[in-house]
Design a protein around this motif. Structure first.
Motif: not given
Length: 74
Positions: A11-17, A21-22, A24-31, A33-38
């Motif tokens: 459950v923790i892993r699913l919620l963390a995933g 993902a959210d 990475a999608v919402d924070q375009a300013s991460l530059g 870091w988006n792909m590693p977060l995905f």
């Protein structure tokens, strides 16, 4: 593959995933870091679905307590 992840950790892993993902999608300013977060989000979600973690298998770690219950020989 035998399960090596406990139900609570699944459950923790699913919620963390989902959260990663959210983020990475919402924070375009991460530059960059988006792909590693995905990738991390995908890893957490996939291992949650499988109930098996390849890193745990490599390190001989089992959080699934039912996997390690010893039955005494009679």
């Amino acid at each position: 593959m035998k399960r090596n992840i406990a139900n609570v950790e699944i459950v923790i892993r699913l919620l963390a995933g989902i959260a990663l993902a959210d983020l990475a999608v919402d924070q375009a300013s991460l530059g960059h870091w988006n792909m590693p977060l995905f990738a991390l989000a995908f890893f957490f979600a996939l291992t949650a679905i499988w109930g098996w973690c390849p890193l745990y298998a490599l390190l001989h770690v089992h959080t699934n307590t039912r996997h390690h219950q010893h039955h005494p020989h009679q």
